[in-house]
Scaffold this active site. Structure first.
Site, PDB file in Angstrom:
ATOM      1  N   THR A 557      34.014  18.129  11.603  1.00  0.00           N
ATOM      2  CA  THR A 557      35.382  17.693  11.858  1.00  0.00           C
ATOM      3  C   THR A 557      35.375  16.165  11.813  1.00  0.00           C
ATOM      4  O   THR A 557      34.347  15.549  11.603  1.00  0.00           O
ATOM      5  CB  THR A 557      35.848  18.112  13.264  1.00  0.00           C
ATOM      6  OG1 THR A 557      35.136  17.325  14.231  1.00  0.00           O
ATOM      7  CG2 THR A 557      35.585  19.571  13.530  1.00  0.00           C
ATOM      8  N   ALA A 613      27.367  11.156   1.521  1.00  0.00           N
ATOM      9  CA  ALA A 613      27.468  12.632   1.443  1.00  0.00           C
ATOM     10  C   ALA A 613      26.079  13.261   1.428  1.00  0.00           C
ATOM     11  O   ALA A 613      25.298  13.048   2.345  1.00  0.00           O
ATOM     12  CB  ALA A 613      28.309  13.044   0.244  1.00  0.00           C
ATOM     13  N   LEU A 615      23.490  12.561  -0.418  1.00  0.00           N
ATOM     14  CA  LEU A 615      22.351  11.748  -0.867  1.00  0.00           C
ATOM     15  C   LEU A 615      21.361  11.520   0.276  1.00  0.00           C
ATOM     16  O   LEU A 615      21.766  11.282   1.412  1.00  0.00           O
ATOM     17  CB  LEU A 615      22.847  10.381  -1.366  1.00  0.00           C
ATOM     18  CG  LEU A 615      23.720  10.380  -2.617  1.00  0.00           C
ATOM     19  CD1 LEU A 615      24.178   8.945  -2.917  1.00  0.00           C
ATOM     20  CD2 LEU A 615      22.966  10.943  -3.806  1.00  0.00           C
ATOM     21  N   GLY A 666      39.942  15.318  -2.755  1.00  0.00           N
ATOM     22  CA  GLY A 666      39.157  15.550  -1.530  1.00  0.00           C
ATOM     23  C   GLY A 666      38.071  14.536  -1.254  1.00  0.00           C
ATOM     24  O   GLY A 666      37.135  14.811  -0.514  1.00  0.00           O
ATOM     25  N   GLU A 669      38.755  10.104   3.384  1.00  0.00           N
ATOM     26  CA  GLU A 669      38.810  10.567   4.771  1.00  0.00           C
ATOM     27  C   GLU A 669      40.184  11.220   4.954  1.00  0.00           C
ATOM     28  O   GLU A 669      41.096  10.948   4.171  1.00  0.00           O
ATOM     29  CB  GLU A 669      38.726   9.353   5.715  1.00  0.00           C
ATOM     30  CG  GLU A 669      37.360   8.694   5.782  1.00  0.00           C
ATOM     31  CD  GLU A 669      36.339   9.546   6.520  1.00  0.00           C
ATOM     32  OE1 GLU A 669      36.585   9.905   7.674  1.00  0.00           O
ATOM     33  OE2 GLU A 669      35.302   9.877   5.919  1.00  0.00           O
ATOM     34  N   ASP A 680      35.713   2.580   6.717  1.00  0.00           N
ATOM     35  CA  ASP A 680      34.723   3.627   6.479  1.00  0.00           C
ATOM     36  C   ASP A 680      33.401   3.023   5.983  1.00  0.00           C
ATOM     37  O   ASP A 680      32.322   3.421   6.416  1.00  0.00           O
ATOM     38  CB  ASP A 680      35.298   4.619   5.457  1.00  0.00           C
ATOM     39  CG  ASP A 680      34.391   5.808   5.286  1.00  0.00           C
ATOM     40  OD1 ASP A 680      34.117   6.482   6.296  1.00  0.00           O
ATOM     41  OD2 ASP A 680      33.917   6.042   4.157  1.00  0.00           O
ATOM     42  N   LYS A 684      29.612   2.861   7.697  1.00  0.00           N
ATOM     43  CA  LYS A 684      28.410   3.339   6.997  1.00  0.00           C
ATOM     44  C   LYS A 684      27.310   2.289   6.988  1.00  0.00           C
ATOM     45  O   LYS A 684      26.147   2.596   7.274  1.00  0.00           O
ATOM     46  CB  LYS A 684      28.770   3.748   5.563  1.00  0.00           C
ATOM     47  CG  LYS A 684      29.573   5.040   5.511  1.00  0.00           C
ATOM     48  CD  LYS A 684      30.074   5.319   4.117  1.00  0.00           C
ATOM     49  CE  LYS A 684      30.733   6.689   4.051  1.00  0.00           C
ATOM     50  NZ  LYS A 684      31.476   6.883   2.810  1.00  0.00           N
TER      51      LYS A 684
END
Ligand code: ADP
Ligand code: ASP
Ligand code: MG
Length: 816
Positions: A557, A613, A615, A666, A669, A680, A684
């Site tokens: 989520t 994702a 990786l 998709g 976020e 974002d 990261k």
């Protein structure tokens, strides 16, 4: 001569007794046989309940006795032919009347002594053995019934009588030597004292009766016929993967039964072991199964396991005597054990701390009050002087024991045992290891017994599967893909990694579903749809209460409430796999706390998909760091969304439309402003810096945002609207780069404790230039990768790859 004992389930009703008759019929073809029987299954409990109720003045004892009456009457109706029924029927009626009379007496008296308890309990075996003998006789079998009370003599320790072996062996031999019958039927469990008063051997004691006859007569074999096909590696009711132990030594069988393996009553082994009589455990309902043989001759090829079996005892209390006055003063333990033995309290396990500061003793809960009084009384002088503390007592505990003669030939068994338990958050209260090294036992909370037996069983016996239990929050794009991947891959995991992943719980914003047998992944959407309303707190409480082994909580989520629960899970040794970035990118102290909890409670906290994702970026940093490398500099394009946007935007379509396309596909976020505004990417690079050892917060990261401030205010709709209005701004950014042959990349960098994010013009010689679609790239400059960086590149967004990254974390969390 051979002795066969049939337990309560084996003689529970007429249908089962017919199986017993068939088995005994085969046995007498071989040799003279003694058949010892228990009461009809459940009857001893009913008798004792009735007696207790009567003594307490509760008239419902009569209903209990009615049930006993009906069961026996039904049994004879179905078992005995009309021609033969009258005598046995009369006998049953008369005996039931005797039981009623006795209970009425108890009702009047209002008391139940150990002696009357034995008298009442004896009727179960008395009735069953008479009925079964009658069934043999109607078949004109050369059989005879005999009352064990006339053969077995005991002391007057009612409820748990001790056998007078000299007298008993003489009586048994005298009787059987004069008999020519093929078959003898006798009641188990009951005996008599020197005055001829009925005594019993304690619950489960029929096995012992059979062993006494077998030993007295030097029988060739003792067969214990029950409802399982042998002694098993663990109690099959607790561990569904328990396996039959084909061969086991007397010593091991004795240890296992002493520590709770109910399949054989503990004292049973002793008399037959002394005479070297083989004991078979056989299944009345599957007589063709070979079962277990207990003897001294173990075929070592069959017995390759280090551990032979695992067992457990519940209802344990742990009493601890401690205090400064105990150090170095001899006689303390003697006085402790003396006061327990004076009270006839059986000590199950003892541990003493090496400083001699404390002694802990495990005893049955039912005697704990007596123990506390006796010990406190015995140490009252020292307690008054405050050099010894009043006895400490803890309840709701159990003992778990690993048993096996092979353990002494292998090092590290206890290490494996306790680390397996530790990994599953099982708290060990006390440990004892016999000097013979046949047994390692631990006191644990009763709540943890099932889980402990299963994890230890997996660790020591299962060449089949290790079972993972996954609770999943969030089943949108990524969550659905993950469930599909687990479903498709499970067979391969079972074959290659001996791993069985069970999805035990699923919750989304509407519904929640928990099934500790595992949710069927073929139709989870329908099952979830029909499930109850989502309540996240309840979901977590249920997951915790189930206390399943190898539990992993997966958060797919973007919800702060879900992220706020990780610490509670880690503290219970439940691993957390988060796709949700909130926890890892919250303030440093929270991130650090979760990492520390993960270490302390031996549970994984993994969040590979927070960056790039699927990786392998975070796992690469971890590998570099763990192997002693140091990361000096990171350069990266970490936003799949921004890379997609700048790779697709050239002014022909509006910037806002390209962003919309990224959202539709998709990659963004749930709130696309987090991507476009650079937040974002800041999260990261911060996570990568933290994983590289940096203590860094969001406020310390420089963000050179390319978004006009106006676009970032208001709702998501306003955001799209404003981007349209600012189209010229975006076109200008593109043109400036394009004119000089460069590409726009939103780059994150980290060096010497500083992190920055922002849009850059990248020329074709730069490693970041050739980056297409929604790809991410990360360049690591380290001690070992000094001149040329270590490069990780590939799709940095998308449901399929993100799900596979989560999947990889789940596998990592199993600590393969
Ligand atoms: P009976 O009435 O035949 O004497 P019990 O109920 O006393 O039978 O003992 C058999 C039961 O013991 C089995 O049904 C099983 O549930 C339980 N049990 C506990 N531990 C073990 C074990 N290690 N191996 C086999 N059975 C066990
Ligand atoms: N009937 C007794 C009991 O239930 C003895 C036995 O079955 O072994 O404990
Ligand atoms: Mg039994």
């Amino acid at each position: 001569m051979q002795v066969l004992k049939f337990g309560g389930t084996s003689v529970a009703n007429a249908q089962n007794i017919k199986k017993v008759i068939a088995i005994a019929g085969e046995a007498i073809k071989k040799d003279q046989s003694i058949v010892v029987v228990s009461a009809l299954g459940g009857v001893t409990d009913l008798l004792l309940d009735a007696a207790m109720l009567a003594a307490n003045g509760n008239t419902s004892f009569r209903e209990k006795l009615k049930i006993i009456e009906t069961r026996h009457k039904l049994c004879i109706e179905e078992l005995i032919h009309e021609k033969h029924i009258s005598t046995i029927s009369e006998f049953v009626d008369k005996t039931i009347q005797d039981i009623f009379n006795l209970c009425e007496g108890l009702f009047m008296l209002g008391e139940l002594t150990p002696r009357s308890k034995d008298k009442i309990a004896s009727f179960g075996e008395y009735l069953s053995s008479k009925i079964i003998a009658h069934a043999f006789l109607q078949q004109e079998c050369n059989a005879i019934w005999k009352d064990s009370r006339e053969l077995i003599s005991t002391n007057s320790n009612f409820n748990n009588a001790a056998v007078d072996f000299e007298k008993t062996n003489q009586q048994v031999n005298d009787f059987f030597k004069t008999q020519q019958h093929k078959l003898f039927i006798l009641p188990g469990f009951i005996a008599s004292d020197s005055n001829g008063i009925t005594t019993t051997f304690g619950r489960g004691g029929s096995d012992y009766t059979a062993a006494i006859f077998a030993a007295a007569l030097h029988a060739d074999d003792l067969e214990i016929w029950t409802d399982v096909s042998g002694m098993m590696t663990a109690d099959p009711r607790l561990a569904s993967n328990a396996k039959i132990i084909p061969e086991i030594s007397y010593q091991e069988a004795m240890e296992l039964s002493h520590f709770g393996a109910k399949v054989i009553y503990p004292p049973t082994i002793q008399p037959v072991m002394n005479k070297n009589i083989r004991v078979w455990i056989k299944n009345t309902f599957a007589p063709e199964d070979i079962g277990t043989v207990i003897s001294n001759e173990i075929n070592s090829k069959q017995n390759v396991n280090i551990v032979t079996g695992i067992s457990s005892i519940n209802n344990i209390s742990l009493i601890t005597l401690e205090g400064s006055g105990m150090i170095g003063i001899p006689g303390f333990s003697r006085r402790l054990f003396e006061s327990l033995s004076n009270e006839k309290i059986n000590v199950i396990l003892i541990t003493q701390s090496s400083s001699e500061h404390s002694i802990s003793v495990a005893i049955d809960k039912s005697v704990s009050e007596r123990a506390v009084n006796a010990v406190n009384h015995s140490f009252s002088y020292e307690i008054n002087l405050q050099i010894v503390d009043p006895l400490k007592v803890e309840h709701d505990l159990s003992i778990i024991a690993l048993v096996g003669e092979n353990m002494r030939n292998h090092t590290g068994v206890s290490g494996r045992m306790f680390s397996t338990m530790g990994r599953n958050g099982i708290n060990v209260r006390a440990i004892a290891q016999g000097s013979s090294e046949k047994n390692i036992s631990a006191v644990i909370s009763t709540n943890d017994v099932k889980k402990t037996i299963n994890v230890l069983h997996e660790e020591f016996f299962e060449t089949t599967f290790k079972q993972l239990n996954v609770f999943l929050a969030g089943v949108g794009n990524v969550g659905s893909k993950l469930l599909e991947q687990i479903k498709n891959q499970n067979a391969v995991l079972q074959e290659k990694l001996r791993l069985n992943i069970r999805v035990t719980g699923i919750i989304n914003s509407r519904k929640m579903l928990i099934d500790d047998a595992g949710i069927n992944l073929q139709d989870w959407p329908a099952l979830l749809n029909d499930a109850k309303e989502a309540d996240f707190k309840n979901f977590i409480n249920e997951a915790i209460a189930l206390n399943l082994r190898n539990t992993i909580f997966v958060d797919i989520t973007a919800n702060p409430t879900v992220a706020s629960i990780y610490d509670q899970l880690l503290e219970r040794s439940i691993s957390v796999v988060a796709c949700n970035k909130i926890a890892a990118s919250s303030n440093y102290s929270q991130y650090k706390k979760l990492k520390d909890l993960s270490r302390e409670f031996n549970a994984s906290f993994l969040f590979e998909t927070n960056v790039g994702a699927g990786l392998p970026i975070i796992s690469t940093i971890n590998d570099l760091m763990h192997s002693g490398d140091a990361i000096h500099k990171i350069e990266a394009v970490l936003s799949g969304t921004l890379n997609f946007v700048f790779n697709h935007y050239d002014g022909t379509k509006k910037f806002a439309e390209v962003v919309q396309q990224a959202q539709n596909e998709g990659y963004t976020e749930p709130d696309p402003r987090l991507d476009l505004g650079g937040t974002d990417v800041m999260r990261k690079i911060m996570i990568l810096a933290r994983e590289s050892g940096e203590n860094i917060e969001m406020e310390e990261i420089e963000n050179h945002s390319f978004m006009p401030a106006e676009c970032m205010q208001g709702s998501v709709e306003d955001f799209y609207q404003k981007m349209e209005e600012h189209e010229l701004h975006f076109k200008k950014l593109f043109d400036e780069a394009n004119l000089s042959g460069k590409k726009l990349k939103f780059v994150a960098s980290y060096q010497s404790g500083k992190a920055t994010v922002g849009l850059q013009h990248i020329d074709s010689k730069n490693d970041l230039f050739h980056l297409y679609g929604k790809d991410n790239v990360v360049l690591f400059y380290t001690d070992r990768y000094k001149d040329q960086p270590l490069v990780i590149k590939g799709a940095g967004a998308g449901a399929e790859v993100t799900a596979s990254g989560v999947f990889a974390d789940i596998l990592r969390a199993t600590k393969l």
